[in-house]
Write a protein that holds these residues in place. Structure first.
Motif, PDB file in Angstrom:
ATOM      1  N   VAL A  33     110.583  -5.100  53.387  1.00  0.00           N
ATOM      2  CA  VAL A  33     111.328  -5.753  54.307  1.00  0.00           C
ATOM      3  C   VAL A  33     110.640  -6.880  55.171  1.00  0.00           C
ATOM      4  O   VAL A  33     110.728  -6.458  56.462  1.00  0.00           O
ATOM      5  N   TYR A  34     110.409  -8.053  54.893  1.00  0.00           N
ATOM      6  CA  TYR A  34     109.581  -8.950  55.524  1.00  0.00           C
ATOM      7  C   TYR A  34     110.218 -10.373  55.209  1.00  0.00           C
ATOM      8  O   TYR A  34     109.763 -11.165  56.186  1.00  0.00           O
ATOM      9  N   ASP A  35     111.253 -10.390  54.621  1.00  0.00           N
ATOM     10  CA  ASP A  35     111.870 -11.630  54.464  1.00  0.00           C
ATOM     11  C   ASP A  35     113.197 -11.750  53.489  1.00  0.00           C
ATOM     12  O   ASP A  35     113.615 -10.236  53.149  1.00  0.00           O
ATOM     13  N   GLU A  36     113.940 -12.424  53.563  1.00  0.00           N
ATOM     14  CA  GLU A  36     115.222 -12.476  52.543  1.00  0.00           C
ATOM     15  C   GLU A  36     114.946 -12.264  51.308  1.00  0.00           C
ATOM     16  O   GLU A  36     113.818 -12.596  50.683  1.00  0.00           O
ATOM     17  N   ASN A  67     112.952   3.336  47.483  1.00  0.00           N
ATOM     18  CA  ASN A  67     112.390   3.419  48.634  1.00  0.00           C
ATOM     19  C   ASN A  67     112.559   1.955  49.387  1.00  0.00           C
ATOM     20  O   ASN A  67     112.890   0.987  48.844  1.00  0.00           O
ATOM     21  N   ILE A  68     112.534   1.886  50.553  1.00  0.00           N
ATOM     22  CA  ILE A  68     112.146   0.883  51.435  1.00  0.00           C
ATOM     23  C   ILE A  68     111.077   0.739  52.170  1.00  0.00           C
ATOM     24  O   ILE A  68     110.764   1.718  52.964  1.00  0.00           O
ATOM     25  N   THR A  69     110.197  -0.141  51.876  1.00  0.00           N
ATOM     26  CA  THR A  69     108.826  -0.214  52.428  1.00  0.00           C
ATOM     27  C   THR A  69     108.949  -0.944  54.037  1.00  0.00           C
ATOM     28  O   THR A  69     109.235  -2.246  54.022  1.00  0.00           O
ATOM     29  N   ASP A  70     109.131  -0.060  55.067  1.00  0.00           N
ATOM     30  CA  ASP A  70     109.133  -0.936  56.188  1.00  0.00           C
ATOM     31  C   ASP A  70     108.251  -0.715  57.219  1.00  0.00           C
ATOM     32  O   ASP A  70     108.155  -0.835  58.430  1.00  0.00           O
ATOM     33  N   VAL A  71     106.718  -0.508  56.853  1.00  0.00           N
ATOM     34  CA  VAL A  71     105.826  -0.862  57.565  1.00  0.00           C
ATOM     35  C   VAL A  71     104.603  -1.242  56.617  1.00  0.00           C
ATOM     36  O   VAL A  71     104.437  -0.629  55.640  1.00  0.00           O
ATOM     37  N   ALA A  98     108.169  -6.289  67.641  1.00  0.00           N
ATOM     38  CA  ALA A  98     108.428  -7.296  66.764  1.00  0.00           C
ATOM     39  C   ALA A  98     108.424  -6.549  65.194  1.00  0.00           C
ATOM     40  O   ALA A  98     109.558  -7.091  64.420  1.00  0.00           O
ATOM     41  N   VAL A  99     107.548  -5.856  65.060  1.00  0.00           N
ATOM     42  CA  VAL A  99     107.357  -5.389  63.422  1.00  0.00           C
ATOM     43  C   VAL A  99     108.793  -4.560  63.362  1.00  0.00           C
ATOM     44  O   VAL A  99     109.332  -4.712  62.257  1.00  0.00           O
ATOM     45  N   LYS A 100     109.000  -3.846  64.277  1.00  0.00           N
ATOM     46  CA  LYS A 100     110.432  -3.020  64.060  1.00  0.00           C
ATOM     47  C   LYS A 100     111.667  -3.841  63.860  1.00  0.00           C
ATOM     48  O   LYS A 100     112.236  -3.640  62.823  1.00  0.00           O
ATOM     49  N   GLU A 101     111.652  -5.063  64.687  1.00  0.00           N
ATOM     50  CA  GLU A 101     112.820  -5.941  64.553  1.00  0.00           C
ATOM     51  C   GLU A 101     112.766  -6.600  63.262  1.00  0.00           C
ATOM     52  O   GLU A 101     113.916  -6.893  62.569  1.00  0.00           O
ATOM     53  N   ILE A 102     111.930  -7.122  62.673  1.00  0.00           N
ATOM     54  CA  ILE A 102     111.528  -7.609  61.365  1.00  0.00           C
ATOM     55  C   ILE A 102     112.120  -6.864  60.409  1.00  0.00           C
ATOM     56  O   ILE A 102     113.101  -7.060  59.466  1.00  0.00           O
ATOM     57  N   ALA A 103     111.793  -5.585  60.347  1.00  0.00           N
ATOM     58  CA  ALA A 103     112.052  -4.652  59.275  1.00  0.00           C
ATOM     59  C   ALA A 103     113.546  -4.150  59.489  1.00  0.00           C
ATOM     60  O   ALA A 103     114.102  -4.352  58.214  1.00  0.00           O
TER      61      ALA A 103
END
Ligand SMILES: [Zn+2]
Length: 482
Positions: A33-36, A67-71, A98-103
């Protein structure tokens, strides 16, 4: 007939045999989860949802984990860009938050997209950051049994200790070297070794571990999460073709070395999506998001476009092909509209020796044979369109018995379309059926009293809202435009 699957691991079409009778356990690599999400993500999500649906249709109990890769490096890089970008809401924030908010932002967007597409959730959609304990446990096992080593706070998998390395991607060492990332070479024993744990750089997200404050590598996440929910050995592992090497090759290596058992029995890979013959990328300016497409077409139309290619093949997206899919889809909706217009009781019948019935049954069988044969959707959707033609043919004959048959055809169409993920609903244009009927009635009244100006105005108003009117002698039929 049993289901056959092309297994990337053996490079053969194999009869599917589940580990537990009547049960299929499947893991698919989800999004980072780093972009649309773009259309390639939509295709992959659609394909594995469809495979799950088909197993259920075939009577299997299915457990599906995605899964969702969130880091991940990509999320961290995106956060680094945004905290120094004056136009971003994250400008000036700390990297870690910021990493958390992007994810969070792109996880939310991913779920919006899946909702718009009408793709059901997996049974569990675990996040990497919620499974750090499982990941650390697995890395510890690999260090203890000599398959991984600590180096400068990082932990690496020792590929030379696993003879099966390269089996899934069917490559020799030189080929693998050409496709590998050559980073942190000074810390590795072999350039093919890959990170299981990465020590954190300043301000990066970090978790405590026996080796350093840091975070897991991407590959180990999927092994730990799949085994957590499906056990050491499960039936199917899926993902995009681009993940075969190194991601899936590494998953096999670390999982089998940790447990001493085979990991997934079948590997299914979907082909990639291009746009006008080119790889989709932001730098080429040809990036099409899921939301871009669904602003112009109902999700069923996008699915019909996807169904036209075999899942394992590449698919090339063009707006012309979307128009063709729209026209094809309209044929199905017109049939449903025609059936709904028929008067009299239309009840489903499910048996009978009549030829029309037999034709319907044969088409259903053709659908099943195609899907049993490695999920051959181009043939399966072809059977559905033949069913539409048959429905129209039966309808034209019109005697009472044929009304029963056409309803039967419509029921089968709804059932099989549902297996393919089609809902046969068009996008809402803001008008309910009742409101449309009221306007249609008002127009008929206007015509009767000679107010043709008002009748035309109503026709135009409905047209603006996507409702097409067809006058048929003394009656008016309407349908929603796709
Ligand atoms: Zn994965």
């Amino acid at each position: 007939m049993p289901i056959s699957i092309y297994n990337t691991l053996t490079r053969k079409l194999e009869e599917f045999k589940s580990i537990r009778p009547g049960e299929v356990r499947m893991y698919v690599c989800g999004v980072t989860v780093y972009d649309e999400c773009h259309l390639g993500h939509a295709r992959s999500a659609f394909i594995f949802d469809l495979i799950r649906n088909y197993f259920k249709y075939r009577g299997y109990e299915a457990t599906f984990i995605k899964n969702i890769t969130d880091v991940d490096d990509k999320i961290i890089n995106r956060a680094r860009e945004e905290i120094t970008d004056k136009n971003s809401l994250l400008f000036g924030k700390g990297l870690n938050s910021a990493v958390k908010e992007i994810a969070e932002r792109y996880t939310k967007s991913f779920y919006e997209d899946m909702g718009l597409l009408g793709i059901a959730k997996a049974d569990k959609e675990p996040k990497a950051t919620e499974h750090i304990k499982d990941i650390i446990k697995m890395i510890s096992t690999l260090i203890d049994n000599g398959h991984a080593y600590v180096s400068g706070g990082d932990v690496y998998f020792d590929v030379r200790k696993f003879v099966g390395y390269g089996r899934l991607s069917n490559q020799d060492k030189d080929q693998m070297l050409a496709g590998a990332h050559h980073d942190n070479l000074e810390k590795k024993r072999d350039s093919l070794d890959f990170a299981l744990w990465k020590s954190a750089k300043e301000n990066e997200p970090e978790w405590d571990s026996p080796w350093s404050k840091g975070r897991p590598g991407w590959h180990i996440e999927c092994s730990a999460m799949s085994m957590r929910y499906l056990g050491d050995n499960f039936d199917i592992h899926g993902g995009g073709r681009d993940l075969i090497f190194p991601h899936h090759e590494n998953e096999v290596a670390q999982s089998e070395c940790a447990t001493g058992k085979p990991f997934a029995n079948y590997w299914i890979h979907n082909g990639l999506l291009t746009i006008n013959g080119e790889k989709m990328s932001k730098s080429l300016g040809n990036y099409v998001s899921i939301k871009d497409v669904l602003a112009r077409y109902p999700s069923d139309v996008l699915k019909i476009f996807f169904l036209g290619a075999h899942y394992s093949h590449p698919i090339d997206f063009t707006w012309e092909k979307m128009e063709a899919a729209r026209n094809a889809y309209e044929r199905i909706l017109i049939l449903f509209d025609r059936i709904n217009r028929e008067e009299g009781p239309l009840k489903a019948i499910t048996s009978g020796g009549d030829t029309g019935n037999k034709d319907i049954f044969n088409l259903k069988q053709r659908f099943e044979e195609a899907m049993d044969d490695n999920f051959n959707t181009p043939v399966a959707i072809g059977a559905l369109f033949d069913l539409v033609n048959l429905g129209n043919k039966i309808l034209e004959k019109r005697p009472q018995l044929h009304q029963f048959m056409v309803k039967y055809a419509a029921d089968i169409l709804t059932e099989l379309g549902g297996v393919l993920g089609l809902s046969f609903k068009t996008a809402s244009n803001g008008l309910s059926d009742k409101e449309i009927q009221k306007l249609v009635g008002a127009r008929i009244e206007a015509k009767k009293s000679g107010d043709f100006k008002e009748a035309d105005r109503i026709r135009e108003e409905l047209k603006q809202k996507g409702i097409i009117l067809e006058d048929d002698k003394d009656r008016t039929h309407w349908r929603r435009k796709v």
